[in-house]
Design a protein around this motif. Structure first.
Motif, PDB file in Angstrom:
ATOM      1  N   TYR A 279      99.100  39.628  24.952  1.00  0.00           N
ATOM      2  CA  TYR A 279      99.211  39.543  23.488  1.00  0.00           C
ATOM      3  C   TYR A 279      99.559  38.135  23.015  1.00  0.00           C
ATOM      4  O   TYR A 279      99.115  37.715  21.953  1.00  0.00           O
ATOM      5  N   LYS A 280     100.319  37.380  23.801  1.00  0.00           N
ATOM      6  CA  LYS A 280     100.676  36.017  23.388  1.00  0.00           C
ATOM      7  C   LYS A 280      99.428  35.117  23.373  1.00  0.00           C
ATOM      8  O   LYS A 280      99.252  34.313  22.454  1.00  0.00           O
ATOM      9  N   GLN A 281      98.581  35.268  24.391  1.00  0.00           N
ATOM     10  CA  GLN A 281      97.342  34.487  24.430  1.00  0.00           C
ATOM     11  C   GLN A 281      96.422  34.873  23.269  1.00  0.00           C
ATOM     12  O   GLN A 281      95.775  34.018  22.671  1.00  0.00           O
TER      13      GLN A 281
ATOM     14  N   ASP B 137      97.354  36.008  20.374  1.00  0.00           N
ATOM     15  CA  ASP B 137      97.960  35.450  19.164  1.00  0.00           C
ATOM     16  C   ASP B 137      97.625  33.967  19.017  1.00  0.00           C
ATOM     17  O   ASP B 137      97.337  33.498  17.920  1.00  0.00           O
ATOM     18  N   LYS B 138      97.636  33.242  20.111  1.00  0.00           N
ATOM     19  CA  LYS B 138      97.333  31.813  20.051  1.00  0.00           C
ATOM     20  C   LYS B 138      95.835  31.559  19.805  1.00  0.00           C
ATOM     21  O   LYS B 138      95.458  30.691  19.032  1.00  0.00           O
TER      22      LYS B 138
ATOM     23  N   GLU C 135     110.688  41.757  24.918  1.00  0.00           N
ATOM     24  CA  GLU C 135     109.849  40.558  24.843  1.00  0.00           C
ATOM     25  C   GLU C 135     108.981  40.552  23.589  1.00  0.00           C
ATOM     26  O   GLU C 135     108.843  39.521  22.937  1.00  0.00           O
ATOM     27  N   VAL C 136     108.405  41.691  23.246  1.00  0.00           N
ATOM     28  CA  VAL C 136     107.538  41.776  22.064  1.00  0.00           C
ATOM     29  C   VAL C 136     108.351  41.544  20.791  1.00  0.00           C
ATOM     30  O   VAL C 136     107.953  40.753  19.931  1.00  0.00           O
TER      31      VAL C 136
ATOM     32  N   TYR D 231     109.278  37.893  20.595  1.00  0.00           N
ATOM     33  CA  TYR D 231     108.126  37.044  20.302  1.00  0.00           C
ATOM     34  C   TYR D 231     107.745  37.096  18.821  1.00  0.00           C
ATOM     35  O   TYR D 231     107.417  36.074  18.215  1.00  0.00           O
ATOM     36  N   PHE D 232     107.767  38.287  18.228  1.00  0.00           N
ATOM     37  CA  PHE D 232     107.310  38.435  16.848  1.00  0.00           C
ATOM     38  C   PHE D 232     108.449  38.405  15.822  1.00  0.00           C
ATOM     39  O   PHE D 232     108.193  38.591  14.629  1.00  0.00           O
TER      40      PHE D 232
END
Length: 163
Positions: free
Chosen positions: A33-35, A37-38, A99-100, A103-104
């Motif tokens: 999900y981080k990738q 988002d980027k 972590e989620v 992150y958000f």
């Protein structure tokens, strides 16, 4: 397979397949999900929350039929043999939630949590987040009734048929 692509460090292959999609769900999103988002900065993220114990039990049921096979295979990532336990999976699930949320944090325009136990009330929350009219959805049942017994029976039948 998405799991193999992630194990082999080929997240870019998965991200390339996401190009042009309006929505993607399930595995491997929790791992990348981080990738996403980027690479897709205008994307929105919806965490479908379940009680961690319920989610862990569901995972254990879902993977139970393959435990014997998987308990003999080393992980591509670590080289260690994976023996699933309830405690390990629960800890993994809780760590992922932390972590989620971390992150958000503070990015309410990009992220919401839908509690699967809340049923129809989720439609209003989801539609507002996505900027669409909730009227067509308000009388629909929330699709949260997953019948693990039917799924598990089908999985066992497939495994027996393949022997």
């Amino acid at each position: 397979d998405a799991a193999d692509a992630i194990d082999e460090g080929k997240e870019d292959d998965i991200l390339a397949k996401a190009s042009g999609c309006d929505a993607i769900a399930d595995w491997p999103i929790p791992a990348i999900y981080k990738q996403i988002d980027k690479q897709y900065p205008d994307s929105k993220f919806i965490l479908t929350y379940r009680n961690p114990h319920d989610a862990t039990l569901s995972y254990m049921r879902m993977t139970y039929a393959t435990w014997d096979q998987r308990s003999k295979l080393p992980s591509h990532r670590t080289g260690k043999v994976h023996r699933p336990t309830y405690e390990k999976q629960l800890a993994h699930h809780l760590r992922h939630l932390d972590e989620v949320f971390d992150y958000f944090w503070g990015r309410e325009d990009k992220f919401i949590v839908i509690d699967t136990s809340k049923g129809r009330s989720n439609w209003k929350i989801l539609c507002e987040f996505l900027g669409i009219d909730s009227k067509p959805w308000r009388h629909r049942e929330w699709p949260h009734h997953y019948n693990h017994l039917v799924w598990y029976g089908n999985k066992l039948k497939m495994m027996r048929d393949s022997e």
